[in-house]
Write a protein that holds these residues in place. Structure first.
Motif, PDB file in Angstrom:
ATOM      1  N   ARG A   1       0.827  -1.211   0.000  1.00  0.00           N
ATOM      2  CA  ARG A   1       0.000   0.000   0.000  1.00  0.00           C
ATOM      3  C   ARG A   1       0.863   1.262   0.000  1.00  0.00           C
ATOM      4  NH1 ARG A   1      -1.076  -2.153   5.560  1.00  0.00           N
ATOM      5  NH2 ARG A   1       0.685  -1.346   6.709  1.00  0.00           N
ATOM      6  N   THR A   2       0.172   2.372  -0.255  1.00  0.00           N
ATOM      7  CA  THR A   2       0.756   3.705  -0.111  1.00  0.00           C
ATOM      8  C   THR A   2      -0.020   4.419   0.990  1.00  0.00           C
ATOM      9  OG1 THR A   2       1.358   3.805  -2.435  1.00  0.00           O
ATOM     10  CG2 THR A   2       1.239   5.907  -1.260  1.00  0.00           C
ATOM     11  N   ILE A   3       0.699   5.065   1.902  1.00  0.00           N
ATOM     12  CA  ILE A   3       0.080   5.792   3.006  1.00  0.00           C
ATOM     13  C   ILE A   3       0.485   7.258   2.893  1.00  0.00           C
ATOM     14  CG2 ILE A   3      -0.064   6.050   5.513  1.00  0.00           C
ATOM     15  CD1 ILE A   3       0.629   3.031   5.683  1.00  0.00           C
ATOM     16  N   ASP A   4      -0.502   8.138   2.771  1.00  0.00           N
ATOM     17  CA  ASP A   4      -0.278   9.581   2.713  1.00  0.00           C
ATOM     18  C   ASP A   4      -0.811  10.208   3.992  1.00  0.00           C
ATOM     19  OD1 ASP A   4       0.653   9.355   0.056  1.00  0.00           O
ATOM     20  OD2 ASP A   4      -1.392   9.512  -0.717  1.00  0.00           O
ATOM     21  N   GLU A   5       0.024  10.985   4.671  1.00  0.00           N
ATOM     22  CA  GLU A   5      -0.393  11.689   5.894  1.00  0.00           C
ATOM     23  C   GLU A   5      -0.603  13.160   5.576  1.00  0.00           C
ATOM     24  OE1 GLU A   5       2.681  10.861   8.744  1.00  0.00           O
ATOM     25  OE2 GLU A   5       1.936   8.835   9.107  1.00  0.00           O
ATOM     26  N   TYR A   6      -1.753  13.694   5.978  1.00  0.00           N
ATOM     27  CA  TYR A   6      -2.146  15.077   5.704  1.00  0.00           C
ATOM     28  C   TYR A   6      -2.044  15.895   6.985  1.00  0.00           C
ATOM     29  CZ  TYR A   6      -4.130  13.501   1.250  1.00  0.00           C
ATOM     30  OH  TYR A   6      -4.302  12.985  -0.011  1.00  0.00           O
ATOM     31  N   ARG A   7      -1.243  16.971   6.928  1.00  0.00           N
ATOM     32  CA  ARG A   7      -1.049  17.845   8.093  1.00  0.00           C
ATOM     33  C   ARG A   7      -1.213  19.298   7.711  1.00  0.00           C
ATOM     34  NH1 ARG A   7       2.509  13.655   9.173  1.00  0.00           N
ATOM     35  NH2 ARG A   7       2.528  12.947  11.322  1.00  0.00           N
ATOM     36  N   VAL A   8      -1.742  20.068   8.648  1.00  0.00           N
ATOM     37  CA  VAL A   8      -1.772  21.528   8.572  1.00  0.00           C
ATOM     38  C   VAL A   8      -1.287  22.022   9.923  1.00  0.00           C
ATOM     39  CG1 VAL A   8      -3.250  23.570   8.423  1.00  0.00           C
ATOM     40  CG2 VAL A   8      -3.610  21.668   6.855  1.00  0.00           C
ATOM     41  N   ASN A   9      -0.380  22.978   9.922  1.00  0.00           N
ATOM     42  CA  ASN A   9       0.214  23.500  11.165  1.00  0.00           C
ATOM     43  C   ASN A   9       0.806  22.375  12.019  1.00  0.00           C
ATOM     44  OD1 ASN A   9      -0.439  26.184  10.581  1.00  0.00           O
ATOM     45  ND2 ASN A   9      -2.483  25.933  11.430  1.00  0.00           N
ATOM     46  N   GLY A  10       1.340  21.340  11.354  1.00  0.00           N
ATOM     47  CA  GLY A  10       1.949  20.214  12.048  1.00  0.00           C
ATOM     48  C   GLY A  10       0.967  19.229  12.650  1.00  0.00           C
TER      49      GLY A  10
END
Length: 93
Positions: free
Chosen positions: A41-50
């Motif tokens: 699989r591919t795992i993408d982590e989404y962050r704003v302001n850490g």
């Protein structure tokens, strides 16, 4: 007669200029996305302001889905959707 096109042009500019990105259904805040990939699989982590608010998991042999924290409590819920919005809680510092 020449006045009508100028008035139309002025109204068009005012209307378009008054619309922001959120008015078009897109968030003005862009997340920082980090990706990891393995054999399955591919795992993408989404962050704003850490702050981590979403994880997109795309299995090699299945449909992608999100794990999404909509209120900042750390409880990620599965969302079967092509995208998720940036929640308000990550934008507030």
């Amino acid at each position: 007669m020449a006045r009508w096109p100028r008035t139309t042009l002025l109204l068009t500019v005012l209307l378009i200029g008054g619309l922001s990105l959120p008015a078009f259904g897109q968030s003005a805040v862009q997340p920082r996305i980090t990706s990891q990939q393995d054999d399955q699989r591919t795992i993408d982590e989404y962050r704003v302001n850490g702050k981590l608010y979403a994880i997109r998991i795309a299995p090699n042999d299945g449909k992608a889905y999100f794990l999404y924290d909509d209120n900042g409590d750390g409880d990620f819920k599965r969302i079967d959707a092509p995208s998720v919005p940036v929640p308000d809680w990550v934008q507030n510092d």
